[in-house]
Design a protein around this motif. Structure first.
Motif, PDB file in Angstrom:
ATOM      1  N   THR A   1     -13.211  -9.196  11.871  1.00 51.31           N
ATOM      2  CA  THR A   1     -14.144  -8.423  11.548  1.00 51.31           C
ATOM      3  C   THR A   1     -14.216  -8.330  10.046  1.00 51.31           C
ATOM      4  O   THR A   1     -13.034  -7.722   9.348  1.00 51.31           O
ATOM      5  N   LYS A   2     -15.138  -8.436   9.181  1.00 54.93           N
ATOM      6  CA  LYS A   2     -15.143  -8.173   7.706  1.00 54.93           C
ATOM      7  C   LYS A   2     -15.684  -6.922   7.484  1.00 54.93           C
ATOM      8  O   LYS A   2     -16.920  -6.481   7.691  1.00 54.93           O
ATOM      9  N   ILE A   3     -14.870  -6.154   6.886  1.00 55.85           N
ATOM     10  CA  ILE A   3     -15.085  -4.506   6.635  1.00 55.85           C
ATOM     11  C   ILE A   3     -15.368  -4.470   4.959  1.00 55.85           C
ATOM     12  O   ILE A   3     -14.209  -4.846   4.340  1.00 55.85           O
ATOM     13  N   SER A   4     -16.355  -4.133   4.616  1.00 48.69           N
ATOM     14  CA  SER A   4     -16.570  -3.938   2.982  1.00 48.69           C
ATOM     15  C   SER A   4     -16.747  -2.449   2.798  1.00 48.69           C
ATOM     16  O   SER A   4     -17.627  -1.891   3.347  1.00 48.69           O
ATOM     17  N   GLY A   5     -15.828  -1.873   2.111  1.00 46.27           N
ATOM     18  CA  GLY A   5     -15.606  -0.688   1.775  1.00 46.27           C
ATOM     19  C   GLY A   5     -14.936   0.209   2.869  1.00 46.27           C
ATOM     20  O   GLY A   5     -14.017  -0.485   3.360  1.00 46.27           O
ATOM     21  N   VAL A   6     -14.788   1.595   2.769  1.00 51.86           N
ATOM     22  CA  VAL A   6     -13.844   2.483   3.604  1.00 51.86           C
ATOM     23  C   VAL A   6     -14.624   3.210   4.408  1.00 51.86           C
ATOM     24  O   VAL A   6     -15.738   3.753   4.335  1.00 51.86           O
ATOM     25  N   LEU A   7     -14.366   3.020   5.896  1.00 54.39           N
ATOM     26  CA  LEU A   7     -15.088   3.797   7.048  1.00 54.39           C
ATOM     27  C   LEU A   7     -14.585   5.123   6.963  1.00 54.39           C
ATOM     28  O   LEU A   7     -13.278   5.487   7.208  1.00 54.39           O
TER      29      LEU A   7
ATOM     30  N   THR B   1     -22.949  -8.315  21.610  1.00 56.76           N
ATOM     31  CA  THR B   1     -22.634  -7.455  22.757  1.00 56.76           C
ATOM     32  C   THR B   1     -22.025  -8.105  23.781  1.00 56.76           C
ATOM     33  O   THR B   1     -22.587  -9.322  24.015  1.00 56.76           O
ATOM     34  N   GLY B   2     -20.899  -7.911  24.166  1.00 58.37           N
ATOM     35  CA  GLY B   2     -20.086  -8.522  25.279  1.00 58.37           C
ATOM     36  C   GLY B   2     -20.791  -8.435  26.496  1.00 58.37           C
ATOM     37  O   GLY B   2     -21.507  -7.460  26.734  1.00 58.37           O
ATOM     38  N   PRO B   3     -20.102  -9.435  27.630  1.00 54.60           N
ATOM     39  CA  PRO B   3     -20.607  -9.427  28.931  1.00 54.60           C
ATOM     40  C   PRO B   3     -20.377  -7.849  29.598  1.00 54.60           C
ATOM     41  O   PRO B   3     -21.071  -7.677  30.448  1.00 54.60           O
ATOM     42  N   ASN B   4     -19.393  -7.124  29.072  1.00 48.97           N
ATOM     43  CA  ASN B   4     -19.134  -5.862  29.624  1.00 48.97           C
ATOM     44  C   ASN B   4     -20.102  -4.991  29.107  1.00 48.97           C
ATOM     45  O   ASN B   4     -19.936  -3.476  29.239  1.00 48.97           O
ATOM     46  N   GLY B   5     -20.870  -5.119  28.053  1.00 49.96           N
ATOM     47  CA  GLY B   5     -21.771  -4.204  27.109  1.00 49.96           C
ATOM     48  C   GLY B   5     -21.236  -3.474  26.166  1.00 49.96           C
ATOM     49  O   GLY B   5     -21.743  -2.780  25.496  1.00 49.96           O
ATOM     50  N   GLY B   6     -19.957  -3.903  25.753  1.00 50.42           N
ATOM     51  CA  GLY B   6     -19.184  -3.494  24.484  1.00 50.42           C
ATOM     52  C   GLY B   6     -19.861  -3.941  23.200  1.00 50.42           C
ATOM     53  O   GLY B   6     -20.303  -5.326  23.348  1.00 50.42           O
ATOM     54  N   ASN B   7     -19.762  -3.396  22.241  1.00 51.67           N
ATOM     55  CA  ASN B   7     -20.250  -3.830  20.942  1.00 51.67           C
ATOM     56  C   ASN B   7     -18.995  -4.292  20.061  1.00 51.67           C
ATOM     57  O   ASN B   7     -18.168  -3.429  19.799  1.00 51.67           O
ATOM     58  N   LEU B   8     -19.207  -5.726  19.667  1.00 50.97           N
ATOM     59  CA  LEU B   8     -17.844  -5.912  18.600  1.00 50.97           C
ATOM     60  C   LEU B   8     -18.601  -6.296  17.263  1.00 50.97           C
ATOM     61  O   LEU B   8     -19.354  -7.077  17.091  1.00 50.97           O
ATOM     62  N   ALA B   9     -18.151  -5.476  16.380  1.00 49.04           N
ATOM     63  CA  ALA B   9     -18.698  -5.598  15.028  1.00 49.04           C
ATOM     64  C   ALA B   9     -18.122  -6.932  14.358  1.00 49.04           C
ATOM     65  O   ALA B   9     -16.579  -7.348  14.613  1.00 49.04           O
ATOM     66  N   LEU B  10     -18.961  -7.693  13.870  1.00 47.49           N
ATOM     67  CA  LEU B  10     -18.488  -9.034  13.152  1.00 47.49           C
ATOM     68  C   LEU B  10     -18.325  -8.622  11.639  1.00 47.49           C
ATOM     69  O   LEU B  10     -17.673  -9.191  11.143  1.00 47.49           O
ATOM     70  N   GLN B  11     -19.241  -7.634  11.269  1.00 47.53           N
ATOM     71  CA  GLN B  11     -19.234  -7.294   9.705  1.00 47.53           C
ATOM     72  C   GLN B  11     -19.495  -5.815   9.646  1.00 47.53           C
ATOM     73  O   GLN B  11     -20.638  -5.278  10.525  1.00 47.53           O
ATOM     74  N   ILE B  12     -19.011  -5.275   8.932  1.00 44.66           N
ATOM     75  CA  ILE B  12     -19.400  -3.792   8.668  1.00 44.66           C
ATOM     76  C   ILE B  12     -19.273  -3.459   7.181  1.00 44.66           C
ATOM     77  O   ILE B  12     -18.250  -3.797   6.529  1.00 44.66           O
ATOM     78  N   THR B  13     -20.556  -3.372   6.638  1.00 40.42           N
ATOM     79  CA  THR B  13     -20.526  -2.951   5.429  1.00 40.42           C
ATOM     80  C   THR B  13     -21.093  -1.490   5.121  1.00 40.42           C
ATOM     81  O   THR B  13     -21.790  -0.974   5.322  1.00 40.42           O
TER      82      THR B  13
END
Length: 96
Positions: free
Chosen positions: A62-68, A80-92
């Motif tokens: 996951t590419k994270i730009s900035g501070v969470l 969204t995965g088959p189990n319904g979970g959300n996987l972030a590819l990029q967070i800006t």
């Protein structure tokens, strides 16, 4: 406590599902404000701009730009995965 347990279960389920294919045509976008961050389990909960709340997990790819941090405005690209979970590819994280 219940929300923390639910987030831990979500993170574990996403990890158990294995890597998701990060296809650009399947990626979704969400914007909102960070409600909670649990770096130890790589989970962020976002109050969505269009209402509601969603949990996302991230991984080493996951590419994270900035501070969470709670209160930060963010835009996420995710799948969204088959189990319904959300996987972030990029967070800006928005500046200012």
């Amino acid at each position: 406590m219940r929300k923390t347990a639910a987030l831990l279960l979500l993170a574990a389920a996403c990890a158990a599902a294995g890597p998701l294919e990060a296809s650009a045509d399947k990626a979704l976008t969400a914007t909102g404000t960070v409600s909670r961050v649990q770096a130890s389990v790589r989970t962020v909960v976002v109050a969505l701009a269009d209402g509601g709340e969603a949990a996302f997990v991230w991984n080493a790819d996951t590419k994270i730009s900035g501070v969470l941090t709670p209160g930060a405005k963010v835009t996420l690209r995710y799948v969204t995965g088959p189990n319904g979970g959300n996987l972030a590819l990029q967070i800006t994280v928005a500046r200012g």
